[in-house]
Design a protein around this motif. Structure first.
Motif, mmCIF file in Angstrom:
data_model
loop_
_atom_site.group_PDB
_atom_site.id
_atom_site.type_symbol
_atom_site.label_atom_id
_atom_site.label_comp_id
_atom_site.label_asym_id
_atom_site.label_seq_id
_atom_site.Cartn_x
_atom_site.Cartn_y
_atom_site.Cartn_z
ATOM 1 N N MET A 125 0.864 -1.182 -0.076
ATOM 2 C CA MET A 125 -0.074 -0.096 -0.243
ATOM 3 C C MET A 125 0.811 1.217 -0.163
ATOM 4 O O MET A 125 0.388 2.274 -0.555
ATOM 5 C CB MET A 125 -0.889 -0.146 1.207
ATOM 6 N N THR A 126 2.039 1.140 0.836
ATOM 7 C CA THR A 126 3.018 2.282 0.803
ATOM 8 C C THR A 126 3.453 2.571 -0.534
ATOM 9 O O THR A 126 3.308 3.741 -1.076
ATOM 10 C CB THR A 126 4.122 2.090 1.663
ATOM 11 N N ALA A 127 3.926 1.761 -1.254
ATOM 12 C CA ALA A 127 4.395 1.893 -2.486
ATOM 13 C C ALA A 127 3.384 2.299 -3.570
ATOM 14 O O ALA A 127 3.667 3.343 -4.175
ATOM 15 C CB ALA A 127 4.775 0.536 -3.166
ATOM 16 N N MET A 128 2.054 1.926 -3.558
ATOM 17 C CA MET A 128 0.895 2.547 -4.343
ATOM 18 C C MET A 128 0.808 3.788 -4.000
ATOM 19 O O MET A 128 0.664 4.663 -4.821
ATOM 20 C CB MET A 128 -0.407 1.396 -4.167
ATOM 21 N N ALA A 129 0.563 4.100 -2.430
ATOM 22 C CA ALA A 129 0.239 5.441 -2.499
ATOM 23 C C ALA A 129 1.265 6.572 -2.737
ATOM 24 O O ALA A 129 0.912 7.464 -3.249
ATOM 25 C CB ALA A 129 0.107 5.581 -0.636
ATOM 26 N N LEU A 130 2.517 6.022 -2.802
ATOM 27 C CA LEU A 130 3.655 7.046 -3.183
ATOM 28 C C LEU A 130 3.405 7.150 -4.805
ATOM 29 O O LEU A 130 3.567 8.059 -5.398
ATOM 30 C CB LEU A 130 5.082 6.411 -2.962
ATOM 31 N N ALA A 131 3.166 6.083 -5.552
ATOM 32 C CA ALA A 131 2.972 6.169 -6.913
ATOM 33 C C ALA A 131 1.782 6.762 -7.180
ATOM 34 O O ALA A 131 1.767 7.579 -8.235
ATOM 35 C CB ALA A 131 2.971 4.837 -7.513
ATOM 36 N N LEU A 132 0.936 6.846 -6.394
ATOM 37 C CA LEU A 132 -0.249 7.834 -6.927
ATOM 38 C C LEU A 132 -0.172 9.177 -6.711
ATOM 39 O O LEU A 132 -0.454 10.100 -7.376
ATOM 40 C CB LEU A 132 -1.601 7.286 -6.133
ATOM 41 N N PHE A 133 0.335 9.560 -5.389
ATOM 42 C CA PHE A 133 0.099 10.877 -4.804
ATOM 43 C C PHE A 133 1.274 11.591 -5.177
ATOM 44 O O PHE A 133 1.082 12.965 -5.224
ATOM 45 C CB PHE A 133 -0.187 10.743 -3.229
ATOM 46 N N LEU A 134 2.582 11.189 -5.125
ATOM 47 C CA LEU A 134 3.676 12.126 -5.686
ATOM 48 C C LEU A 134 3.419 12.959 -6.858
ATOM 49 O O LEU A 134 3.727 14.134 -6.873
ATOM 50 C CB LEU A 134 5.042 11.165 -5.496
ATOM 51 N N PRO A 135 3.185 12.113 -7.930
ATOM 52 C CA PRO A 135 3.017 12.834 -9.204
ATOM 53 C C PRO A 135 1.922 13.988 -9.089
ATOM 54 O O PRO A 135 2.133 15.084 -9.583
ATOM 55 C CB PRO A 135 2.489 11.766 -10.250
ATOM 56 N N MET A 136 0.934 13.609 -8.248
ATOM 57 C CA MET A 136 -0.130 14.653 -7.988
ATOM 58 C C MET A 136 0.318 15.905 -7.423
ATOM 59 O O MET A 136 -0.079 16.778 -7.689
ATOM 60 C CB MET A 136 -1.513 13.850 -7.107
ATOM 61 N N LEU A 193 14.798 27.177 1.828
ATOM 62 C CA LEU A 193 15.427 26.994 3.263
ATOM 63 C C LEU A 193 16.352 25.800 3.195
ATOM 64 O O LEU A 193 16.588 25.353 4.417
ATOM 65 C CB LEU A 193 14.160 26.993 4.323
ATOM 66 N N GLY A 194 16.438 25.132 2.141
ATOM 67 C CA GLY A 194 17.579 24.140 2.192
ATOM 68 C C GLY A 194 16.935 22.676 2.621
ATOM 69 O O GLY A 194 17.409 21.848 2.968
ATOM 70 N N VAL A 195 15.585 22.629 2.374
ATOM 71 C CA VAL A 195 14.956 21.301 2.837
ATOM 72 C C VAL A 195 14.762 20.550 1.306
ATOM 73 O O VAL A 195 14.165 21.244 0.447
ATOM 74 C CB VAL A 195 13.462 21.344 3.269
ATOM 75 N N ASP A 196 15.414 19.355 1.307
ATOM 76 C CA ASP A 196 15.248 18.448 0.113
ATOM 77 C C ASP A 196 13.505 18.315 0.103
ATOM 78 O O ASP A 196 13.286 17.027 0.445
ATOM 79 C CB ASP A 196 16.104 17.316 -0.105
ATOM 80 N N TRP A 197 12.681 19.045 -0.616
ATOM 81 C CA TRP A 197 11.347 18.783 -0.700
ATOM 82 C C TRP A 197 10.977 17.401 -1.201
ATOM 83 O O TRP A 197 10.217 16.681 -0.242
ATOM 84 C CB TRP A 197 10.760 19.761 -1.764
ATOM 85 N N ARG A 198 11.436 16.754 -2.265
ATOM 86 C CA ARG A 198 11.035 15.554 -2.786
ATOM 87 C C ARG A 198 11.062 14.577 -1.763
ATOM 88 O O ARG A 198 10.298 13.535 -1.612
ATOM 89 C CB ARG A 198 11.520 15.300 -4.049
ATOM 90 N N ARG A 199 12.527 14.263 -1.458
ATOM 91 C CA ARG A 199 12.692 13.213 -0.616
ATOM 92 C C ARG A 199 12.152 13.228 0.653
ATOM 93 O O ARG A 199 11.473 12.238 1.143
ATOM 94 C CB ARG A 199 14.166 13.010 -0.331
ATOM 95 N N THR A 200 11.996 14.321 1.115
ATOM 96 C CA THR A 200 11.281 14.471 2.488
ATOM 97 C C THR A 200 9.920 14.273 2.467
ATOM 98 O O THR A 200 9.323 13.465 3.233
ATOM 99 C CB THR A 200 11.353 16.248 3.073
ATOM 100 N N VAL A 201 9.331 14.752 1.346
ATOM 101 C CA VAL A 201 7.983 14.695 1.151
ATOM 102 C C VAL A 201 7.356 13.181 0.873
ATOM 103 O O VAL A 201 6.533 12.445 1.377
ATOM 104 C CB VAL A 201 7.398 15.493 0.128
ATOM 105 N N ALA A 202 8.326 12.528 -0.024
ATOM 106 C CA ALA A 202 8.220 11.159 -0.274
ATOM 107 C C ALA A 202 8.069 10.121 0.913
ATOM 108 O O ALA A 202 7.340 9.435 1.444
ATOM 109 C CB ALA A 202 9.176 10.702 -1.270
ATOM 110 N N GLY A 203 9.304 10.676 1.813
ATOM 111 C CA GLY A 203 9.187 9.847 3.140
ATOM 112 C C GLY A 203 8.208 9.973 4.024
ATOM 113 O O GLY A 203 7.629 8.957 4.563
#
Lengths: 322, 252, 317
Positions: free
Chosen positions: C112-123, C213-223
């Motif tokens: 489910m975690t994998a699917m959620a990432l696949a669905l929501f990150l592009p969104m 402000l120096g936050v790696d947005w993509r990686r942080t949000v994905a995590g």
């Protein structure tokens, strides 16, 4: 004019042919052998056709056409492409209405219960429309979003009452569209929804003007409030009929009109008959699908359409932007 | 033709119109001008019975707007509103044809069709006639809506900021058509205009409003003076004359 | 405002304790030891659910920059249900259903975690219009729920209970076998989120500002999204799907502490969730008879709140 007529008749024949084909398939498919060869010599097979298959098929066609046109009318009333009776609280109100009728007057007849359901649907949809007209018009997705959640809240309130009253079984029947229980003598009320389709066709021009907004409607001399009420009655009666007779069938009213208006435009005079066609074919097709996916068991048409319709809805939302 | 008697209007505790009385005779072009919030659009929508009257009385061609059936009034007056967010998937021809609805009730006669064709041609819409309204540019859509109002073919035509979104060519063209409708066919045209020079060049009469009141009223030559314009718009505006017509240099 | 926060937190903690005590002690009869054990397990489950719903909602709202969203409104719990039934469908023949429930839970959560990432990150990266995002989430939820009940019927056409039972949360039939692993996951997730509380404050400023402000947005949000998915799996596995509770709890908590600072809001929302769920269950179970109704009541209130927020939000813009 003749050129347009010629352009319209070919797809017209195709659609008519497709629906007729589905109709025949629907008569033949299901538990209980009604193959064409058996029909030639076995009167029992004919009995099955007339007692069950034909009513079931007619019910699917009537409900599908009615819901599709109700969706089209709803979209004109709300001035929003993404609403339909199940996503605007109409069906949920109708279910609550028939629940109340069952609680308060358990002995009332089916038509009386349907009238109660229609009245509740009318009230619930009026509230939806009043709010929808107050939402900012520059955010078109807000209206269906509101409608979906509003319907869910109404539905869960009604479910709570059903739970308390130990009527949850009945409630499931009203909220899950299913044609397997349709027999001769138990679906005929649905013909009223054909009358509603005719009513929408009769008022098609005025409903189209209504979709242009209040100012334009009044400017063209329309009795805006009266037309609004007429549209509401069409939507509510169709919803109530389907909820009481076969149960909620989601997304037909959304998908069919959108597919049609995409190609033909929003002129109801032109779009309404096609919408009825597409709605009937979609509903009948999904019912047939439900009969064969897990033969000999049946999967309710509401469940099938929930999946098929939601997928088509997402496609409608994003297909245009791609 | 249009008689407005002691009309006042308030919304949410704010007075928008204060005791407005006006008489506009049949035929001719009247321009309503004034700063933002003067009550121009409200007055127009009250004449067009888009909002209920609160106080006072308005008649158009002898019909009281608050008691005459809407269908009957629609044959007497057509109104074009400013904010027509028509997001409908209607073809331009279909939209314009709805202007005939008061006469045809949806069943178009050959005469109706001729009206539609004439309106489409008049506003240069022939090339777009089969396009969906939502695919048009702002100016094209505005022209389609104006064509629809024209197609209604009423003795009285009310237009709220009709030049919105129109380019120079089409703005001038529309003003000339309004002029012609009044001169050749005896129509009564009332238009809210924000450009005083369009008003001065094409209107017979200018009604200037401010804070819900009529503050000046008369033919362009009479009204286009620096003193009057300052009274209405709040700043000194030079007025010069070109080819015998007054021109306000309001942008300077 | 800073001075008010500790006070409010203390008050919430006191209320939560009171609710817990009431839940454990009210109408205690018969074999007290046994009853307490039973209630203790249930209490632990409710606390687990409350904390994970509150935490996942706050994180999700911050990450999406939207205070109306909850993971469940966006269809995450429906996704979990779909993964559950989908695995049974796909692997049914391999004896998947008879596997150890903890193993199953782990597998489901991972998928489910994998699917959620696949669905929501592009969104999220497409920066969709808020209402479109909400609408597609709601419809996605409907789609997944319908697919689940479709699969359920294909797997076992006679079992009507699957379709109806899964559509409502129930606090009475708590899954005891998953309690230990669920509690551990909740605790672990809470530790991670708590340590990220300052990063969350930055993320609330939006993608551009946090990148600046120096936050790696993509990686942080994905995590963080993965964490949210896991938390939703915990609460859904324990009691079933609940769409609006998170919204209700977080909005209440924000009202009480009057800040969006995560250091305050996270514990406040968790405590509020405990007060609402444990207190509500205690009241309904002992005060008002209808014990099964809490989910419906809370959902109803949450739904109304959602409508009100939606309306207010649309007015504000």
């Amino acid at each position: 004019m003749t050129a347009i007529a010629a352009r319209l008749t070919r797809p017209g024949f195709a659609a008519g042919g497709a629906l007729a084909l589905l109709f025949v398939v629907s008569l033949v498919v299901g538990v209980g052998d009604v193959s064409l060869s058996r029909l030639t010599h076995d009167p029992e097979a004919w009995r099955l056709v007339f007692a069950s298959r034909l009513p079931r098929t007619l019910a699917a066609v009537l409900a599908g056409a009615g819901l599709a046109v109700a969706g089209l009318v709803m979209q004109a009333l709300a001035r929003n492409r993404f609403v339909e009776p199940t996503t605007a609280g109409t069906d949920q109100s109708a279910a609550a209405g028939v629940l109340l009728m069952t609680l308060l007057w358990p002995s009332s007849s089916l038509p009386v219960k349907t009238a109660g359901a229609a009245a509740a649907a009318l009230a619930g949809t009026s509230v939806f429309l009043a709010v929808a007209h107050r939402l900012p018009p520059n955010q078109p997705f807000l209206v269906p979003l509101f409608g979906l959640i509003y319907g869910a809240v109404l539905g869960s309130a009604a479910m709570f009452v059903a739970w308390q009253a130990d009527l949850i079984q009945f409630f499931e029947i009203w909220t899950r569209g299913e044609f397997s229980g349709v027999l001769r003598g138990r679906y005929e009320l649905l013909w009223l929804s054909a009358a509603m389709v005719a009513l929408a066709w009769w008022a098609a021009d005025r409903l189209t003007i209504l979709s242009l907004g209040r100012d334009v409607s009044i400017g063209l001399g329309l009795d805006y409030q009266a037309m609004m009420r007429l549209g509401l009655v069409i939507v509510s009666v169709v919803s109530a009929l389907t909820v009481v007779v076969v149960g909620m069938i989601p997304f037909v009213g959304l998908v069919a009109p959108n597919l049609v208006t995409r190609a033909l435009g929003d002129d109801l005079r032109r779009a309404a008959p096609w919408t009825a066609f597409v709605g009937a074919a979609l509903t009948l097709g999904c019912d047939i699908l439900g009969r064969i996916v897990r033969y000999p068991y049946e999967i309710p048409v509401g469940t099938i359409l929930g999946a098929v319709g939601a997928a088509l809805f997402l496609w409608l939302l994003f297909g245009r932007r791609a | 033709m249009i008689r407005i008697e002691n009309v006042s209007f308030a919304r949410g505790g704010t007075e928008i119109l204060r005791d407005v009385s006006l008489e506009l005779p049949s035929g001719g072009v009247t321009a309503i001008v004034g700063p933002n919030g003067a009550g121009k659009s409200t007055l127009l929508s009250l004449i067009g019975r888009l909002q209920p009257l609160q106080a006072g009385r308005i008649t158009v061609g002898g019909h009281a707007v608050d008691s005459t059936p809407g269908a009957e009034l629609a044959k007497v007056l057509a109104i074009l509103r400013q904010d027509n967010g028509v997001a409908s998937r209607l073809r331009v021809r279909e939209l314009v044809a709805f202007g005939r609805f008061p006469h045809s009730r949806g069943r178009l006669s050959n005469e109706d069709r001729a009206h539609v064709a004439a309106s489409l041609a008049a506003f240069g819409l022939d090339a777009f006639a089969e396009r969906f309204v939502e695919t048009l540019s702002g100016g094209q859509r505005q022209r389609a809506l104006i064509a629809m109002a024209f197609c209604q073919d009423t003795p009285c035509l009310l237009l709220d900021e009709p030049l919105n979104n129109l380019d120079m060519f089409h703005a001038r063209d529309l003003m000339r058509r309004l002029r012609a409708a009044a001169d050749e066919r005896g129509r009564t045209v009332v238009a809210v205009l924000h450009d005083i020079n369009h008003a001065a060049a094409y209107a017979d009469r200018i009604v200037a409003m401010k804070d819900g009141r009529v503050v000046a009223d008369g033919p362009p030559a009479e009204l286009m003076t620096p003193e009057t314009l300052e009274r209405v718009f709040g700043h000194r505006i030079r007025v010069t004359t070109i080819d015998g017509r007054p021109v306000a240099l309001h942008h300077l | 405002m800073i001075g008010r926060a500790p006070l409010a937190l203390a008050a919430l903690a006191a209320l939560a304790l009171l609710a817990t005590a009431a839940f454990l002690a009210l109408n205690l009869r018969g074999d007290i030891g046994f009853a307490l054990e039973l209630r203790g397990a249930r209490l632990l489950a409710l606390v687990c659910v409350g904390v994970s719903i509150a935490t996942s909602t706050i994180v999700f709202q911050t990450v999406t920059g939207n205070r109306i969203l909850t993971p469940s409104v966006m269809g995450l719990d429906a996704l979990y249900g779909f993964v559950q039934i989908g695995l049974v469908f796909a692997l049914g023949g391999l004896g998947f259903a008879t596997l150890d429930p903890r193993m199953k839970f782990a597998g489901e959560t991972a998928l489910m975690t994998a699917m959620a990432l696949a669905l929501f990150l592009p969104m999220l990266r497409a920066r969709l219009d808020m209402t479109l995002m909400l609408l597609s989430g709601v419809v996605l939820g409907v789609l997944l729920r319908s697919l689940s009940s479709l699969l359920a019927r294909v797997i076992d056409p006679n079992d009507f209970a699957i379709a109806s039972g899964a559509s409502f949360a129930s606090f009475n039939a708590v899954r005891g076998d998953l309690l230990a692993v669920a509690s551990l996951m909740t605790i672990a997730a809470c530790v991670v989120v708590w340590r990220a509380r300052h990063v969350l404050d930055v993320l609330a400023l939006g993608q551009d500002a946090s990148t600046a402000l120096g936050v790696d947005w993509r990686r942080t949000v994905a995590g963080l999204l993965a964490l949210v998915a896991a938390l939703v799996a915990v609460s859904t596995a324990l009691v079933g799907p609940m769409v609006f509770v998170g919204l209700l709890v977080v909005a209440l908590a924000e009202r009480v502490v009057n800040t969006r600072r995560h250091a305050v809001l996270l514990p406040a929302a968790a405590l509020t969730a405990i007060v609402v769920l444990v207190g509500g269950q205690a009241t309904l179970q002992h005060g008002l008879g209808g014990a099964s109704a809490l989910a419906i009541v809370v959902e109803f209130a949450g739904g109304l709140l959602f409508l009100a927020l939606l309306f207010a939000e649309s007015r504000r813009r």
